[in-house]
Design an enzyme around this catalytic site. Structure first.
Site, PDB file in Angstrom:
ATOM      1  CE  LYS A 106      39.501  22.333 -83.939  1.00  0.00           C
ATOM      2  NZ  LYS A 106      39.838  21.278 -84.869  1.00  0.00           N
ATOM      3  N   GLY A 156      18.333  29.402 -83.798  1.00  0.00           N
ATOM      4  CA  GLY A 156      17.210  30.314 -83.589  1.00  0.00           C
ATOM      5  C   GLY A 156      17.172  31.408 -84.623  1.00  0.00           C
ATOM      6  CG  ASP A 188      26.930  30.360 -83.833  1.00  0.00           C
ATOM      7  OD1 ASP A 188      28.142  30.549 -84.039  1.00  0.00           O
ATOM      8  OD2 ASP A 188      26.118  31.268 -83.650  1.00  0.00           O
TER       9      ASP A 188
HETATM   10  N1  SAH Z   1      19.602  33.113 -81.421  1.00  0.00           N
HETATM   11  C1  SAH Z   1      19.111  32.063 -80.545  1.00  0.00           C
HETATM   12  C2  SAH Z   1      19.528  32.286 -79.110  1.00  0.00           C
HETATM   13  C3  SAH Z   1      21.011  32.310 -78.873  1.00  0.00           C
HETATM   14  S1  SAH Z   1      21.418  32.432 -77.168  1.00  0.00           S
HETATM   15  C4  SAH Z   1      17.609  31.946 -80.683  1.00  0.00           C
HETATM   16  O1  SAH Z   1      16.960  32.823 -81.255  1.00  0.00           O
HETATM   17  O2  SAH Z   1      17.073  30.931 -80.263  1.00  0.00           O
HETATM   18  C5  SAH Z   1      21.567  30.740 -76.704  1.00  0.00           C
HETATM   19  C6  SAH Z   1      20.423  30.332 -75.805  1.00  0.00           C
HETATM   20  O3  SAH Z   1      19.266  30.028 -76.577  1.00  0.00           O
HETATM   21  C7  SAH Z   1      20.663  29.085 -75.015  1.00  0.00           C
HETATM   22  O4  SAH Z   1      21.443  29.351 -73.864  1.00  0.00           O
HETATM   23  C8  SAH Z   1      19.256  28.688 -74.639  1.00  0.00           C
HETATM   24  O5  SAH Z   1      18.755  29.508 -73.599  1.00  0.00           O
HETATM   25  C9  SAH Z   1      18.498  29.055 -75.897  1.00  0.00           C
HETATM   26  N2  SAH Z   1      18.312  27.902 -76.796  1.00  0.00           N
HETATM   27  C10 SAH Z   1      18.779  27.760 -78.034  1.00  0.00           C
HETATM   28  N3  SAH Z   1      18.376  26.591 -78.569  1.00  0.00           N
HETATM   29  C11 SAH Z   1      17.624  25.985 -77.631  1.00  0.00           C
HETATM   30  C12 SAH Z   1      16.905  24.749 -77.558  1.00  0.00           C
HETATM   31  N4  SAH Z   1      16.879  23.896 -78.579  1.00  0.00           N
HETATM   32  N5  SAH Z   1      16.250  24.460 -76.423  1.00  0.00           N
HETATM   33  C13 SAH Z   1      16.238  25.300 -75.383  1.00  0.00           C
HETATM   34  N6  SAH Z   1      16.893  26.478 -75.393  1.00  0.00           N
HETATM   35  C14 SAH Z   1      17.570  26.818 -76.501  1.00  0.00           C
END
Ligand code: SAH
Length: 405
Positions: free
Chosen positions: A217, A249, A195
């Site tokens: 992509k 995340g 991703d």
């Molecule tokens: N699965 C991911 C979230 C996916 S949704 C997790 O657990 O972190 C995508 C959102 O995650 C973004 O729009 C933002 O709000 C947040 N996000 C992901 N990486 C980030 C980062 N390095 N800093 C701040 N927000 C982040």
């Protein structure tokens, strides 16, 4: 063929690329993997390619010349990378580099270049590079073993290759914030489907034979993007390849991980799920904001802000959230901060409640903007905050510690 003939041992060196022009020809997945490392070294990176993967396109800090390579493009370059999918173009870039005495890596035929990219591991202020006479699998394997030794982590030492697909949480951005298991599986992957928010520096470590697919992509024709991604995971796994689906995340926090698990399970493909450090906790934490604090907040709630409050598709009870006293963390909220803050205030949360927005958490580009529920949308707009960022609302968002980011 470089002019210096057959077998030779290249000379290992560390280049100081700070502020120096590096010309990268091509903008596919190989380049996508090298860019974070070049940028981390402070290079002045110029990418020349008529088209780029979404990840390359979205890489901050590069200059993208959106056109075909032309002779003369290496003018002033200290270092070059020929990484198009056209061998003739790569050969032309190498030839120009040779004439200009600019060291140049050739991605498709390493031996033809005048420099080679080692398999690297960076940990704790130490950088190790491994070259194995062009045997990329060997250099990657040695590198992985060295990483296990350097981090004192036997569990990270790759063992046998698992089957099927691993849904791996890559953590919030810093490549060190993936789990030990996630990193070990990544080191065993034949295919990585990544991703945009998967930490790019983790991709930089992959051996050249690993197929990296940019999930943004995957062409999806008449199917939905998610169905097309599921299809790729299934097809590659069916070919007997070990596939790592790398997500930002945690795979199950607004990551559609369970949809992929279901699609794979329906095809009888074994799936391993590796949890990740979610940005919903790591981003506040990296900014010095604890999501809980004894005597102050006894709850934290993670909310998706991807549909605005009041939108017919919204599944969030904003009034109920407005009545909470604890910490509310909102993801995917940057474009809707004003509406979200208003909804929380309308639900009863005081307008003076501390609020913070943390952008690009745990990466070199981390920024924190602080304000109150009443001001945070304007504060973030004034600071030109862009995704990815999280909104944190509650008393702890007003905490400031010496370490705050
Ligand atoms: N699965 C991911 C979230 C996916 S949704 C997790 O657990 O972190 C995508 C959102 O995650 C973004 O729009 C933002 O709000 C947040 N996000 C992901 N990486 C980030 C980062 N390095 N800093 C701040 N927000 C982040």
């Amino acid at each position: 063929m470089n002019s210096h003939g057959a077998p030779h041992d290249p000379y290992l060196v560390g280049l100081d690329l700070r502020g120096r022009r590096v010309v990268v020809v091509g903008a596919g997945t190989v380049v996508q993997r090298r860019l974070p490392v070049l940028l981390a070294a402070g290079a002045d990176v110029h990418v020349i390619a008529p088209e780029a993967t979404p990840a390359v396109e979205a890489t901050p800090g590069i200059v993208w010349h959106r056109r075909e390579y032309a002779s003369g493009d290496l003018l002033g370059a200290w270092y070059a990378l020929a990484a198009t999918d056209d061998p003739a173009v790569n050969a032309a870039v190498v030839a120009e580099a040779e004439a200009a005495r600019t060291f140049c890596v050739r991605a498709d035929l390493a031996r033809e270049g005048t420099a080679v990219t080692p398999a690297t591991v960076a940990t704790d202020g130490l950088q190790v590079g491994v070259l194995a006479s062009g045997d990329h699998r060997r250099s990657a394997a040695v590198r992985d073993a060295l990483r296990a030794v350097l981090t004192g982590d036997e569990a990270a030492r790759p063992t046998h290759k698992p089957e099927g697909v691993a849904l791996v949480g890559g953590g919030p951005g810093d490549p060190d914030l993936i789990t030990v298991r996630g990193r070990a599986l990544l080191g065993l992957a034949d295919v990585v489907v990544a991703d945009r928010l998967a930490p790019p520096r983790l991709l930089a470590e992959l051996a050249p034979h690993v197929e990296v697919i940019d999930a943004a992509k995957v062409p999806y024709g008449r199917a939905m993007a998610q169905q097309a991604i599921n299809r790729v995971l299934i097809d590659r796994a069916r070919e007997g390849k070990f596939v790592v689906r790398l997500k930002g995340g945690d795979p199950y926090v607004f990551g559609r991980g369970f949809e992929e698990l279901e699609a794979l399970a329906a095809e009888g493909i074994p799936v391993t799920v590796v949890p990740g450090i979610t940005s919903s906790i790591a981003a506040p934490s990296a900014a010095g904001i604890p999501v809980t604090h004894r005597g102050v907040t006894h709850e934290f709630v993670v909310v998706s802000g991807h549909v605005a409050p009041g939108h017919p598709d919204s599944l969030v009870d904003w009034d109920a959230l407005g009545r909470l006293r604890g910490t509310v963390v909102v993801l995917m909220a940057v474009e809707r901060l004003a509406a979200i803050a208003e909804a929380l205030i309308a639900g009863g949360r005081p307008a003076e409640t501390p609020a913070a927005v943390v952008e690009n958490a745990t990466t070199g580009g981390q920024r924190t903007v602080r304000g109150t529920l009443a001001t945070i949308a304007a504060d973030a707009a004034a600071a030109s905050v862009v995704p990815p960022a999280v909104l944190v609302v509650g008393a702890t968002a007003g905490f400031t510690a010496a370490l705050g980011g």
